[in-house]
Motif scaffolding. Sequence first.
Motif, PDB file in Angstrom:
ATOM      1  N   HIS A  67       0.830  -1.210   0.000  1.00 44.48           N
ATOM      2  CA  HIS A  67       0.000   0.000   0.000  1.00 44.48           C
ATOM      3  C   HIS A  67       0.862   1.256   0.000  1.00 44.48           C
ATOM      4  CE1 HIS A  67      -3.523  -2.456   0.848  1.00 44.48           C
ATOM      5  NE2 HIS A  67      -2.780  -3.113   1.708  1.00 44.48           N
ATOM      6  N   SER A  68       0.192   2.371  -0.223  1.00 44.16           N
ATOM      7  CA  SER A  68       0.873   3.661  -0.214  1.00 44.16           C
ATOM      8  C   SER A  68       1.539   3.914   1.141  1.00 44.16           C
ATOM      9  CB  SER A  68      -0.156   4.752  -0.500  1.00 44.16           C
ATOM     10  OG  SER A  68       0.273   5.973   0.050  1.00 44.16           O
ATOM     11  N   ALA A  69       2.754   4.433   1.089  1.00 40.01           N
ATOM     12  CA  ALA A  69       3.490   4.791   2.310  1.00 40.01           C
ATOM     13  C   ALA A  69       3.765   6.290   2.291  1.00 40.01           C
ATOM     14  CB  ALA A  69       4.810   4.032   2.357  1.00 40.01           C
ATOM     15  N   CYS A  70       4.021   6.867   3.450  1.00 36.76           N
ATOM     16  CA  CYS A  70       4.399   8.286   3.558  1.00 36.76           C
ATOM     17  C   CYS A  70       3.357   9.203   2.901  1.00 36.76           C
ATOM     18  CB  CYS A  70       5.769   8.544   2.941  1.00 36.76           C
ATOM     19  SG  CYS A  70       7.080   7.478   3.539  1.00 36.76           S
ATOM     20  N   GLN A  71       2.099   8.851   2.972  1.00 38.29           N
ATOM     21  CA  GLN A  71       0.982   9.613   2.389  1.00 38.29           C
ATOM     22  C   GLN A  71       1.161   9.863   0.882  1.00 38.29           C
ATOM     23  OE1 GLN A  71       2.602  11.534   5.238  1.00 38.29           O
ATOM     24  NE2 GLN A  71       1.589   9.966   6.442  1.00 38.29           N
ATOM     25  N   ALA A  72       1.867   8.987   0.205  1.00 41.07           N
ATOM     26  CA  ALA A  72       2.057   9.170  -1.239  1.00 41.07           C
ATOM     27  C   ALA A  72       0.740   8.914  -1.975  1.00 41.07           C
ATOM     28  CB  ALA A  72       3.124   8.216  -1.742  1.00 41.07           C
ATOM     29  N   LYS A  73       0.471   9.734  -3.013  1.00 42.07           N
ATOM     30  CA  LYS A  73      -0.675   9.458  -3.878  1.00 42.07           C
ATOM     31  C   LYS A  73      -0.145   8.667  -5.068  1.00 42.07           C
ATOM     32  CE  LYS A  73      -2.890  13.803  -2.671  1.00 42.07           C
ATOM     33  NZ  LYS A  73      -1.662  14.536  -2.273  1.00 42.07           N
ATOM     34  N   LEU A  74      -0.683   7.457  -5.222  1.00 42.30           N
ATOM     35  CA  LEU A  74      -0.173   6.580  -6.270  1.00 42.30           C
ATOM     36  C   LEU A  74      -1.202   6.420  -7.378  1.00 42.30           C
ATOM     37  CD1 LEU A  74       1.217   3.748  -3.937  1.00 42.30           C
ATOM     38  CD2 LEU A  74       2.435   5.743  -4.789  1.00 42.30           C
ATOM     39  N   THR A  75      -0.738   6.451  -8.613  1.00 43.36           N
ATOM     40  CA  THR A  75      -1.623   6.154  -9.741  1.00 43.36           C
ATOM     41  C   THR A  75      -0.876   5.251 -10.718  1.00 43.36           C
ATOM     42  OG1 THR A  75      -0.927   8.300 -10.630  1.00 43.36           O
ATOM     43  CG2 THR A  75      -3.164   8.177  -9.760  1.00 43.36           C
ATOM     44  N   ILE A  76      -1.655   4.579 -11.552  1.00 44.84           N
ATOM     45  CA  ILE A  76      -1.041   3.716 -12.560  1.00 44.84           C
ATOM     46  C   ILE A  76      -1.384   4.279 -13.932  1.00 44.84           C
ATOM     47  CG2 ILE A  76      -0.932   1.380 -13.520  1.00 44.84           C
ATOM     48  CD1 ILE A  76      -1.790   0.280 -10.823  1.00 44.84           C
ATOM     49  N   ASN A  77      -0.386   4.493 -14.752  1.00 49.37           N
ATOM     50  CA  ASN A  77      -0.623   4.942 -16.127  1.00 49.37           C
ATOM     51  C   ASN A  77      -1.368   3.824 -16.871  1.00 49.37           C
ATOM     52  OD1 ASN A  77      -0.205   5.160 -19.002  1.00 49.37           O
ATOM     53  ND2 ASN A  77       1.340   6.716 -18.578  1.00 49.37           N
ATOM     54  N   SER A  78      -2.585   4.151 -17.365  1.00 54.05           N
ATOM     55  CA  SER A  78      -3.426   3.079 -17.910  1.00 54.05           C
ATOM     56  C   SER A  78      -2.878   2.506 -19.219  1.00 54.05           C
ATOM     57  CB  SER A  78      -4.851   3.587 -18.107  1.00 54.05           C
ATOM     58  OG  SER A  78      -4.811   4.770 -18.880  1.00 54.05           O
ATOM     59  N   ASP A  79      -2.029   3.250 -19.922  1.00 54.67           N
ATOM     60  CA  ASP A  79      -1.462   2.717 -21.170  1.00 54.67           C
ATOM     61  C   ASP A  79      -0.278   1.798 -20.913  1.00 54.67           C
ATOM     62  OD1 ASP A  79      -3.263   4.142 -22.671  1.00 54.67           O
ATOM     63  OD2 ASP A  79      -1.975   5.932 -22.701  1.00 54.67           O
TER      64      ASP A  79
END
Lengths: 78, 477
Positions: free
Chosen positions: B316-328
Amino acid sequence: MKQEIRNFIFNELIFVAEPTKFSDDDNLIDSGLDSMGIMRLIMFLEEQFSVTLPDSEIDPDNIKSINTLEKWILLHKA
Amino acid sequence: MNIVTPFFQQCTRTPNHIAFFEAENQLSYSELKEIILRIATYFQNHNIQNQCIAIALDRGIHAACCIYGILAAGAIYLPLDIKNPAPRLKVIIEDAQPRFVIGFGPSPEWLIETDKWLDYSQIPTTHSHLTPLEKTPTALAAILYTSGSTGKPNGVALSHQALSNFSSWAQKTFSINQKERIASLTPFHFDLSIFDLFTSLSSGASVYFMPTHLTLMPSRLTDWLDEHQISCWYTVPSLLSFIGLKGSLEKKSLPHLNQIIFAGEVFPTVHLIKLTNLLPDVIFYNLYGPTETNVSCYWKIDRERLNPQENIPIGHSACQAKLTINSDTGELIVNSINNFSGYWIQGKLEPIDSDNYATGDKVSLNQYGEYCYHGRLDRMLKCSGYRVEPAEIEQYISQLVGIQNCAVIGINDIASGQRPAAVVVLERDIDLAEVIKPLRKQLPTYMQPCKFKVLDKMPALSNGKIDYQAIQALFNS
């Protein structure tokens, strides 16, 4: 035995420009054999020479050269 | 804000508690503060605000004191890997343009501007009662050089808030307090050391510097952990695999060890299972993140879910990071306070233009909503925990006399993750061994190709680009 150890070390573990000029007394650790290399080397030696090398004896004194390695293996092959 | 301020506060709370322990030396919080103030005073008298100061010392008490002194004085620390061959150190110094280079004894041969050299033992013993200089959160604190895809080492610049954000997250997540004894083995140019250096002393914990030679003697290493009653250790999987296989843990219980945290490379699950079985009471964590984001994902190892056929998730996200995945592409994008400020190029910061850092790592989400790592989208390798750009190795090989063309790829290796291997096209019929001889002195061990193949012609795609897949196949066959 020495040749087999040499082949494995120079083909798989460390990069020596001229393996033929690397003597059986030259220091392997100074030439870049690190903990990961030692782990692979021990797994290779144990399998290749059907020997069990005690964990407590894994140290630079036994591993530092082709000659010390051979001596160490022979000690446990008896 | 200053990343070292929590340490100074801790000094008032626990002045006599052990801060650093190394072989025969140990320093209490108050003794350490005295040394740090000496170093900080010296630097403040030289007007080094926001300038970079390189440290040419081995990992340990002296180097750690320099880091704290440099930061307290308001400057930026740059830890050098002094095991690097001289040509690589020269390149880093030329790029970083530090105001000072601090080390022991006379100026080393790789330092051209010898007036920058500062002998640690010559720092005056007097100091003023300064407090750590207040910095803006975005002020730079550290520059960590990693292998660069442009063929040259890259200086990743990290701010005070980036370091603080990680440090306090780690303190909370791993419940680090003053009872903790933290083993430290990571060299300071590696981002894992941020935990050893800052999370520790901000929490009042004690740092035990592990002698480097123990990495070659796994059974002695586990004895050392026991003798020093180490409770927490943050390190790389390859070394943990080694002690799991050869550390005589069947005969030892390590009652003080509570947590093992690892990062830097994929931990082969077979080896992880072996280690968790040998240490049934230890909590394990997998941390993930490139130097540019520090830790952005973490997974507390769930022993029930370990399956030898499957890699463990990065979680899971650590250090309050906002994570996203490039859909391409499936690439992981990280937006975090941890994120670096930019690359340090030619003595100054080249700021990044986005809050989002594209990691180059391919990921997906599993059924539990955890991130899983699936390798690189580019050619970067991970060798014994070090990040290695094949382009940097190619740069060195192509400069050798007699080389017409070269390409470097990675060979998978159960012990060290990956190892570089090279194919070369020679200019004429000459001896390869002669040609590559200088590499020994130019590249650090983990960047040395473990195999070479000589080809008549470089495999190419129809568009003329190098066919790396074909090269990979040559080594796999």
